[in-house]
Design an enzyme around this catalytic site. Structure first.
Site, PDB file in Angstrom:
ATOM      1  N   HIS A  95      -3.261   4.631   5.533  1.00 20.08           N
ATOM      2  CA  HIS A  95      -3.618   5.464   4.386  1.00 20.08           C
ATOM      3  C   HIS A  95      -4.378   4.672   3.318  1.00 20.08           C
ATOM      4  O   HIS A  95      -4.268   3.448   3.219  1.00 20.08           O
ATOM      5  CB  HIS A  95      -2.370   6.079   3.762  1.00 20.08           C
TER       6      HIS A  95
ATOM      7  N   GLU B 183       6.429   4.868   6.517  1.00 20.34           N
ATOM      8  CA  GLU B 183       6.439   3.444   6.180  1.00 20.34           C
ATOM      9  C   GLU B 183       7.854   2.884   6.333  1.00 20.34           C
ATOM     10  O   GLU B 183       8.844   3.642   6.321  1.00 20.34           O
ATOM     11  CB  GLU B 183       5.942   3.250   4.739  1.00 20.34           C
TER      12      GLU B 183
ATOM     13  N   ARG C 260       0.673  10.529   1.190  1.00 22.38           N
ATOM     14  CA  ARG C 260      -0.492   9.636   1.172  1.00 22.38           C
ATOM     15  C   ARG C 260      -1.139   9.537   2.547  1.00 22.38           C
ATOM     16  O   ARG C 260      -2.362   9.419   2.655  1.00 22.38           O
ATOM     17  CB  ARG C 260      -0.116   8.260   0.620  1.00 22.38           C
TER      18      ARG C 260
ATOM     19  N   HIS D 105       1.049   4.167   8.145  1.00 25.30           N
ATOM     20  CA  HIS D 105       1.301   3.137   7.139  1.00 25.30           C
ATOM     21  C   HIS D 105       1.215   1.743   7.745  1.00 25.30           C
ATOM     22  O   HIS D 105       1.215   1.585   8.962  1.00 25.30           O
ATOM     23  CB  HIS D 105       2.682   3.366   6.528  1.00 25.30           C
TER      24      HIS D 105
END
Length: 345
Positions: free
Chosen positions: A100, A203, A149, A273
């Site tokens: 991202h 993440e 994100r 991520h």
């Protein structure tokens, strides 16, 4: 280590699909519209590069992609079925990985982990730029984490794709959500790309470090301790995940849900991520736990892999801001681009 033994270079290669493809009938290209049409194969030639820096290897390079699938190929919505027949087929399929763009907490130098914060203006621009770099690579399905994100990055990137298909988030969290988000037009389905969100691609969860300033955390716990939490493979921060724990869930999801799509010939993009993608790359490149901790991924830079006959081949990432000067052109890519031009002009 074979996975990182690359040297910077750039240029162009002219070629065509191998004899094994022409023997299977892929000597020509045609555009067909209809719900019964199915995709065939993807042919990609790339130039790969990387550069060494103090923290390890930073991946970048030059890539190219072409597709032998029909320009008008419809998108079928995802299924977890993985038949033995699909594993026997000798497809090539593209796998695009994108970390991202910069988030608001990246900008503030805070540990983010699984806290759900959006992109900055710079992150939005990075996502759009990533989309330009992959605008001629076919995308049939998109997987993202459950965090905004990553989802923003995927959606913004696809606004730049030349096919102009619409990414549609699949809502299967409940029966009502599934029914209410149903698409009833077959023609609209053909012009849509299913987007599957999964928390397993989130993440790494940083536990009690989430929301803390990274410099202040180093001052509090000591620089060496924070470095160990961040860069060791199997040591988690307080009440958080290690990279190993993150890898267990991310790789399991990849092999169960994403790899079967690639084996069936679908071209897949994953927007996720730094740590979940490092875990997947560890699996794809067969890296050791020592090798993966030195792997760095830049925000908003797409990385391309090709699955061919069940094996993954890393093709690097484009380094130029636009397509010009980045992609190596093949005969099949030129035909694919010509068909796109005919459709869009």
């Amino acid at each position: 280590m074979a996975a990182t033994a690359f040297h910077p270079f750039s240029g162009a290669i002219h070629g065509c699909c191998s004899d094994s493809f022409t023997k299977r009938g892929f000597e020509s290209f045609s555009v067909k519209f209809g719900s019964g049409l199915r995709g065939s194969a993807v042919c990609v030639i790339s130039l790969v590069g990387s550069e060494r820096h103090s923290g390890g290897w930073k991946l970048n390079g030059v890539q190219a992609s072409s597709s032998l699938t029909s320009v008008a190929e419809p998108i079928s919505f995802p299924s977890n079925k993985d038949t033995s027949d699909s594993r026997k087929k000798s497809y090539e399929a593209a796998l695009i990985l994108i970390r991202h763009g910069e988030s608001l907490w990246n900008e503030k130098n805070l540990f983010t982990g699984c806290v759900d914060v959006p992109l900055t203006k710079k992150g939005v621009e990075e996502a759009i730029e990533a989309g330009k770099r992959i605008s001629n690579i076919p995308v049939d399905m998109i997987f993202t984490s459950a965090l905004i994100r990553a989802q923003m990055t995927a959606m913004l990137a696809m606004t730049q794709h030349r096919r102009k298909k619409v990414p549609v988030i699949m809502h299967n969290e409940s029966e009502q959500a599934r029914v209410w988000s149903q698409i009833y037009s077959e023609e609209t389905k053909k012009q849509s790309i299913p987007v599957v969100t999964a928390w397993q691609l989130n993440e790494r969860m940083y536990g009690e470090l989430q929301g803390l300033n990274k410099q202040e955390t180093a001052d509090r716990y000591g620089k060496e301790q924070v470095h160990e939490w961040r860069r060791s493979y199997d040591i988690p921060p307080p009440n958080g995940e290690s990279l190993e724990m993150c890898a267990d869930r991310a790789v399991a999801y990849f092999t169960e849900h994403i790899e079967p799509q690639l084996l069936s010939g679908k071209n897949v993009m994953i927007a996720a991520h730094g740590n979940s993608l490092r875990a997947i790359i560890m699996y794809l490149d067969k890296l050791t736990s020592k090798e993966v901790i030195s792997l760095e991924l830049s925000t908003g830079i797409p990385m391309l892999y090709i699955m061919k006959n069940g094996k993954f081949i890393r093709r690097g990432s484009p380094v130029a801001p636009t397509e010009a000067g980045v992609y190596a052109y093949t005969r099949s890519l030129a035909v694919y681009r010509q068909k796109l031009d005919e459709m869009l002009h």
